[in-house]
Design an enzyme around this catalytic site. Structure first.
Site, PDB file in Angstrom:
ATOM      1  N   MET A  27       0.871  -1.169   0.000  1.00  0.00           N
ATOM      2  CA  MET A  27       0.000   0.000   0.000  1.00  0.00           C
ATOM      3  C   MET A  27       0.908   1.219   0.000  1.00  0.00           C
ATOM      4  O   MET A  27       1.751   1.382   0.885  1.00  0.00           O
ATOM      5  CB  MET A  27      -0.916   0.031   1.219  1.00  0.00           C
ATOM      6  CG  MET A  27      -1.901   1.190   1.191  1.00  0.00           C
ATOM      7  SD  MET A  27      -3.008   1.169  -0.259  1.00  0.00           S
ATOM      8  CE  MET A  27      -4.125  -0.166   0.193  1.00  0.00           C
ATOM      9  N   GLY A  47       5.894  -5.461  -7.900  1.00  0.00           N
ATOM     10  CA  GLY A  47       5.307  -6.658  -8.490  1.00  0.00           C
ATOM     11  C   GLY A  47       3.867  -6.438  -8.909  1.00  0.00           C
ATOM     12  O   GLY A  47       3.467  -6.756 -10.032  1.00  0.00           O
ATOM     13  N   ALA A  48       3.074  -5.873  -7.996  1.00  0.00           N
ATOM     14  CA  ALA A  48       1.665  -5.634  -8.296  1.00  0.00           C
ATOM     15  C   ALA A  48       1.494  -4.624  -9.421  1.00  0.00           C
ATOM     16  O   ALA A  48       0.657  -4.800 -10.319  1.00  0.00           O
ATOM     17  CB  ALA A  48       0.942  -5.153  -7.042  1.00  0.00           C
ATOM     18  N   GLU A  85      11.942  -6.880  -4.682  1.00  0.00           N
ATOM     19  CA  GLU A  85      11.325  -6.423  -3.436  1.00  0.00           C
ATOM     20  C   GLU A  85      10.831  -7.584  -2.578  1.00  0.00           C
ATOM     21  O   GLU A  85      10.141  -7.378  -1.587  1.00  0.00           O
ATOM     22  CB  GLU A  85      10.178  -5.442  -3.731  1.00  0.00           C
ATOM     23  CG  GLU A  85      10.683  -4.084  -4.194  1.00  0.00           C
ATOM     24  CD  GLU A  85       9.577  -3.061  -4.354  1.00  0.00           C
ATOM     25  OE1 GLU A  85       9.900  -1.856  -4.369  1.00  0.00           O
ATOM     26  OE2 GLU A  85       8.391  -3.442  -4.478  1.00  0.00           O
ATOM     27  N   GLY A 131      13.625   7.535 -19.012  1.00  0.00           N
ATOM     28  CA  GLY A 131      12.720   8.583 -18.543  1.00  0.00           C
ATOM     29  C   GLY A 131      12.147   9.375 -19.705  1.00  0.00           C
ATOM     30  O   GLY A 131      11.644   8.805 -20.680  1.00  0.00           O
ATOM     31  N   GLY A 191      12.984   8.474 -23.467  1.00  0.00           N
ATOM     32  CA  GLY A 191      12.542   7.278 -24.173  1.00  0.00           C
ATOM     33  C   GLY A 191      13.157   6.001 -23.650  1.00  0.00           C
ATOM     34  O   GLY A 191      13.300   5.815 -22.437  1.00  0.00           O
ATOM     35  N   ASP A 232       3.291  12.878 -11.855  1.00  0.00           N
ATOM     36  CA  ASP A 232       3.938  12.010 -10.868  1.00  0.00           C
ATOM     37  C   ASP A 232       4.653  10.884 -11.616  1.00  0.00           C
ATOM     38  O   ASP A 232       4.020  10.156 -12.381  1.00  0.00           O
ATOM     39  CB  ASP A 232       2.876  11.448  -9.913  1.00  0.00           C
ATOM     40  CG  ASP A 232       3.446  10.512  -8.861  1.00  0.00           C
ATOM     41  OD1 ASP A 232       4.680  10.460  -8.709  1.00  0.00           O
ATOM     42  OD2 ASP A 232       2.641   9.829  -8.194  1.00  0.00           O
ATOM     43  N   ASP A 247       7.336   0.769 -13.787  1.00  0.00           N
ATOM     44  CA  ASP A 247       6.552  -0.453 -13.658  1.00  0.00           C
ATOM     45  C   ASP A 247       5.528  -0.559 -14.787  1.00  0.00           C
ATOM     46  O   ASP A 247       5.285  -1.644 -15.324  1.00  0.00           O
ATOM     47  CB  ASP A 247       5.835  -0.477 -12.310  1.00  0.00           C
ATOM     48  CG  ASP A 247       6.807  -0.574 -11.148  1.00  0.00           C
ATOM     49  OD1 ASP A 247       7.925  -1.073 -11.349  1.00  0.00           O
ATOM     50  OD2 ASP A 247       6.440  -0.142 -10.034  1.00  0.00           O
ATOM     51  N   GLY A 275      -0.015   8.632  -8.457  1.00  0.00           N
ATOM     52  CA  GLY A 275      -0.074   7.273  -7.950  1.00  0.00           C
ATOM     53  C   GLY A 275       0.616   6.284  -8.857  1.00  0.00           C
ATOM     54  O   GLY A 275       1.040   6.612  -9.972  1.00  0.00           O
TER      55      GLY A 275
END
Length: 289
Positions: free
Chosen positions: A17, A46-47, A143, A209, A212, A232, A238, A271
């Site tokens: 979280m 991972g998520a 992680e 970033g 590219g 953000d 990911d 987020g």
């Protein structure tokens, strides 16, 4: 992307979280600053990568652990809502993993991760190993305990499953793990830290970033960054990684372009998991570009 044409991906990794605070600027050591906002957002490398792969059309199964807390319930629901198979996600005593994230007005961030339940993934069951053997691609990060990542990669190698590794956060890795990796996805820092090890990997994708991304393998490719309004940068890498593995079977040029677009779009919202674009959004951006 047609789900039937996409690979089956098993993601072995963390689920956290994210406790996200926004502020004009990040504090210096010992300094207190006022924040402008706060949110709890499901995350974990991972998520995030699993959700990104699913939103790009892959059939995704997640292997990992959540805690016996309210965060764990919400995290599991988030994975399921993304269409991810969560039947093998473990629920363990104690807290779920969390990440404390500070995002400034430029979109840059600072992150502290507390493993929680993720640190309890110290072995793999027979059922989990079977899921890895049945997958087209195994996707891992760092992680969860590295010994577990190694065991998964070893089994994938023996089973003919492609091993994709995002070696983040940076940590010393055994040579046996690198020998099993087919595809490595790294940012600039990781590329420098693992420069010697990456030389033995057949396919290396480097994210740059705003500039590219590049691919080095059967060919050398590069794609330019997309001009977007950055809100953000949390989770952009990911989003890139999950989108890349979801389209990897379509060839490196297509996958690199698709992933680059996904990563850029992810920076336009606050987020991590909440910012990951859907397949239709990526396709529309590619068409516009």
């Amino acid at each position: 992307m047609d789900r039937l044409d996409s690979p089956t991906v098993v993601v072995l990794g963390s689920v956290n979280m994210d406790l996200v605070t926004t502020t004009a600027r990040r504090p210096a050591p010992g300094e207190t600053v006022l924040g402008s906002g706060f949110a709890t957002v499901p995350g974990g490398k991972g998520a995030n990568q699993a959700i990104a792969a699913a939103r790009s059309g892959a059939r995704v199964r997640f292997l990992g652990a959540i805690g016996a807390d309210a965060f764990g319930t919400e995290l599991l629901a988030t994975l399921s809502a993304a269409g991810i198979d969560t039947t093998l996600v473990r629920r363990v005593d104690g807290p779920s993993g969390i990440a404390t994230i500070v995002v400034d007005d430029t979109g840059e961030n600072s992150i502290i991760v507390v493993a929680g339940a993720n640190g309890r993934v110290t072995d793999l069951t027979t059922t989990e190993l079977a899921a890895i053997a049945d997958a087209d691609i195994l996707l891992c990060q760092l992680e969860i305990p590295i010994e577990t990542v190694l065991a998964a990669a070893r089994h994938a190698l023996a089973s003919g499953t492609i091993v994709a590794l995002n070696p983040s956060p940076v940590a010393p890795l055994p040579d046996e793990l690198w020998a099993a990796v087919d595809l490595a996805i790294v940012n600039s820092l990781e590329s420098e830290q693992y420069s010697t090890e990456l030389a033995q990997v057949a396919h290396v994708v480097r994210t740059l970033g705003a500039d590219g991304a590049t691919y080095l393998g059967e060919d050398e490719l590069s794609v330019a960054g997309l001009a977007v309004d950055v809100i953000d940068t949390t989770g952009a890498g990911d989003a890139f990684t999950g989108a890349l593995v979801a389209t990897w079977n379509q060839g490196a040029p297509t996958a690199l372009n698709w992933a680059n677009t996904a990563g850029a779009l992810a920076t336009t919202r606050l987020g991590a998991s909440s910012s990951i674009p859907a397949s239709a959004q990526i396709a529309a951006a590619l068409t516009t570009d």
